[in-house]
Scaffold this motif. Structure first.
Motif, PDB file in Angstrom:
ATOM      1  N   GLY A  52       1.512   6.823  -6.779  1.00  0.00           N
ATOM      2  CA  GLY A  52       0.440   7.742  -7.155  1.00  0.00           C
ATOM      3  C   GLY A  52       0.832   9.192  -6.963  1.00  0.00           C
ATOM      4  N   LEU A  53       1.521   9.490  -5.830  1.00  0.00           N
ATOM      5  CA  LEU A  53       1.961  10.862  -5.593  1.00  0.00           C
ATOM      6  C   LEU A  53       2.989  11.313  -6.624  1.00  0.00           C
ATOM      7  CD1 LEU A  53       2.277  10.836  -1.681  1.00  0.00           C
ATOM      8  CD2 LEU A  53       0.471  11.857  -3.072  1.00  0.00           C
ATOM      9  N   THR A  54       3.897  10.404  -7.002  1.00  0.00           N
ATOM     10  CA  THR A  54       4.890  10.741  -8.026  1.00  0.00           C
ATOM     11  C   THR A  54       4.212  11.066  -9.352  1.00  0.00           C
ATOM     12  OG1 THR A  54       6.481   9.272  -6.946  1.00  0.00           O
ATOM     13  CG2 THR A  54       6.936   9.905  -9.230  1.00  0.00           C
ATOM     14  N   ARG A  55       3.216  10.296  -9.695  1.00  0.00           N
ATOM     15  CA  ARG A  55       2.499  10.550 -10.942  1.00  0.00           C
ATOM     16  C   ARG A  55       1.790  11.894 -10.906  1.00  0.00           C
ATOM     17  NH1 ARG A  55      -2.106   6.578 -13.627  1.00  0.00           N
ATOM     18  NH2 ARG A  55      -2.393   7.787 -15.556  1.00  0.00           N
ATOM     19  N   LEU A  56       1.171  12.223  -9.771  1.00  0.00           N
ATOM     20  CA  LEU A  56       0.510  13.514  -9.640  1.00  0.00           C
ATOM     21  C   LEU A  56       1.498  14.662  -9.756  1.00  0.00           C
ATOM     22  CD1 LEU A  56      -2.049  12.823  -6.753  1.00  0.00           C
ATOM     23  CD2 LEU A  56      -2.537  13.131  -9.175  1.00  0.00           C
ATOM     24  N   ALA A  57       2.704  14.494  -9.179  1.00  0.00           N
ATOM     25  CA  ALA A  57       3.718  15.538  -9.260  1.00  0.00           C
ATOM     26  C   ALA A  57       4.146  15.778 -10.699  1.00  0.00           C
ATOM     27  CB  ALA A  57       4.921  15.155  -8.394  1.00  0.00           C
ATOM     28  N   ILE A  60       0.828  -1.197   0.000  1.00  0.00           N
ATOM     29  CA  ILE A  60       0.000   0.000   0.000  1.00  0.00           C
ATOM     30  C   ILE A  60       0.869   1.256   0.000  1.00  0.00           C
ATOM     31  CG2 ILE A  60      -1.664   1.323   1.354  1.00  0.00           C
ATOM     32  CD1 ILE A  60      -2.868  -1.307   2.269  1.00  0.00           C
ATOM     33  N   VAL A  61       1.947   1.253   0.816  1.00  0.00           N
ATOM     34  CA  VAL A  61       2.836   2.413   0.867  1.00  0.00           C
ATOM     35  C   VAL A  61       3.450   2.685  -0.499  1.00  0.00           C
ATOM     36  CG1 VAL A  61       5.008   3.265   1.818  1.00  0.00           C
ATOM     37  CG2 VAL A  61       3.333   2.205   3.328  1.00  0.00           C
ATOM     38  N   VAL A  62       3.938   1.619  -1.155  1.00  0.00           N
ATOM     39  CA  VAL A  62       4.549   1.783  -2.481  1.00  0.00           C
ATOM     40  C   VAL A  62       3.527   2.309  -3.481  1.00  0.00           C
ATOM     41  CG1 VAL A  62       5.607   0.543  -4.404  1.00  0.00           C
ATOM     42  CG2 VAL A  62       6.309   0.047  -2.067  1.00  0.00           C
TER      43      VAL A  62
END
Length: 380
Positions: free
Chosen positions: A226-231, A219-221
């Motif tokens: 997901g956050l990297t993609r949003l950035a 889940i952490v990965v």
């Protein structure tokens, strides 16, 4: 009124192998009887008495006779058969019944009352049972949620304690297991003489209330991905939304607000973001390059970079004049007499001022062409 004695009849003998209990019943006798128990012991090869029986009588209200029931606990694993004798105390008549111990394997008794307990703090599981003979064999297994299969649990510690009266054994076995990875645990107790196996399965407490450590890492990965993609999406959005920022990334000599060549950095001056002296207007959303597209800016930047590389290879410092320099944001006149440019500043000044000169020359050529065209029109 004198009552004649009556013999007991319909004797029955029943066994409870699990509890090592034997019960004898009879009906229709008078007066209350005396009951005696005995059995043939395979170990001593002789008949022995079975003490400690409990006997009760119930009177029939119509016939005025008695029904008798007597029970005794006996070490059935050591016995071949059991005998119940009912004696009339008035006549001394005796009626008896003998039965072979059912399912009897000489020298064996099944284990019973299995219990399973969990200690989550120490990852320890304990299995207990009682009343078996001989000493048992204990096997542990569990269902592993990671591999989705049943696995053996090695390293169990097992001990037996003999009951001094019944001569049977109580067993206790414990094993350390990775409870966070398991859904349930099974304890199997096997009689080595008969091959009979008794088992108990217990669900690991809290196994369906939380996630394993491996699942949490997944889940952490996933969240980090997901956050990297949003950035990345956000960076692309701002790059396309604000062309002024894009132009500065393509050519650092171009001002984000005016599309003009910036002044060179001078030692002691304020940061590059303030080099316009505070008079530059903020970037306007949707601005586009004035008179040149991004391809032209890229070509200009490539040319300026080549010139800077050439100067760096020859270790040259471009000359500067007072006319080429303007007043810095920190105050004072940036002239030859009071400003010293470092090697980096000199290269920046050379590249950016060259771009400025090229743009000025282009404007002069355009102006000259327009004057010539006007003269031709008016016939001068």
């Amino acid at each position: 009124m004198c009552r004649l004695p009556a013999p007991y009849q319909d004797l029955q003998l029943t066994f409870n192998v699990t509890s090592n209990n034997v019960t004898c019943t009879a009906r229709g006798g008078f007066p209350k009887s005396k009951v005696r128990w005995s059995a043939f012991n395979t170990s001593s090869d002789e008949e022995v008495d079975l003490p400690g029986a409990g006997t009760s009588h119930q009177e029939d209200p119509t016939l005025k006779t008695f029904n008798v029931s007597s029970s005794v606990v006996a070490p059935l694993r050591e016995l071949e058969n059991v005998t119940c004798r009912i004696r009339n105390p008035l006549t001394e008549d005796m009626t008896e019944i003998t039965r072979k111990v059912p399912g009897k394997v000489p020298g064996s008794a099944p284990y019973q009352d299995l219990q399973l307990t969990f200690n989550e703090a120490s990852n320890n599981v304990t299995c207990t049972a009682r009343g078996g003979f001989p000493k048992s064999e204990v096997r542990w297994s569990a269902f592993n949620t990671s591999s989705d299969e049943e696995v053996d649990l090695p390293g169990a510690g097992t001990s037996h304690q003999e009951d001094p009266t019944l001569k049977t054994f109580n067993v206790s076995s414990s094993v350390v297991a990775p409870l966070r990875e398991l859904e349930n645990v099974t304890c199997r107790i096997r009689n080595p003489l008969t091959g009979d196996t008794t088992e108990i399965t217990g669900k690991v407490p809290g196994s369906d209330e939380g996630l394993g450590l491996d699942t949490k890492w997944v889940i952490v990965v996933a969240v980090l991905a997901g956050l990297t993609r949003l950035a990345i999406i956000a960076a692309f959005y701002f790059y396309k939304k604000f062309p002024g920022i894009r132009r500065r990334l393509i050519n650092p000599c171009v001002s984000a607000s005016t599309n003009t060549v910036s002044s060179p950095p001078v030692e002691g001056d304020a940061p590059a973001s303030n080099m316009s002296g505070g008079n530059s207007s903020p970037p306007v959303e949707g601005d586009a390059p004035a008179g040149e597209d991004e391809t032209a800016l890229l070509n200009s930047d490539k040319k300026n970079t080549q010139e800077a590389d050439k100067l760096a290879e020859n270790n040259e410092t471009p000359s500067t004049s007072a006319g080429d320099l303007t007043q810095g944001p920190s105050g004072g006149n940036r002239s030859d007499g009071n400003v010293k440019l470092g090697k980096t500043g000199a290269l920046y000044h050379k590249v950016c001022t060259n771009a400025d000169d090229d743009e000025a020359r282009q404007k002069e050529e355009i102006s000259a062409d327009k004057v010539t065209e006007l003269e031709s029109t008016v016939g001068i």
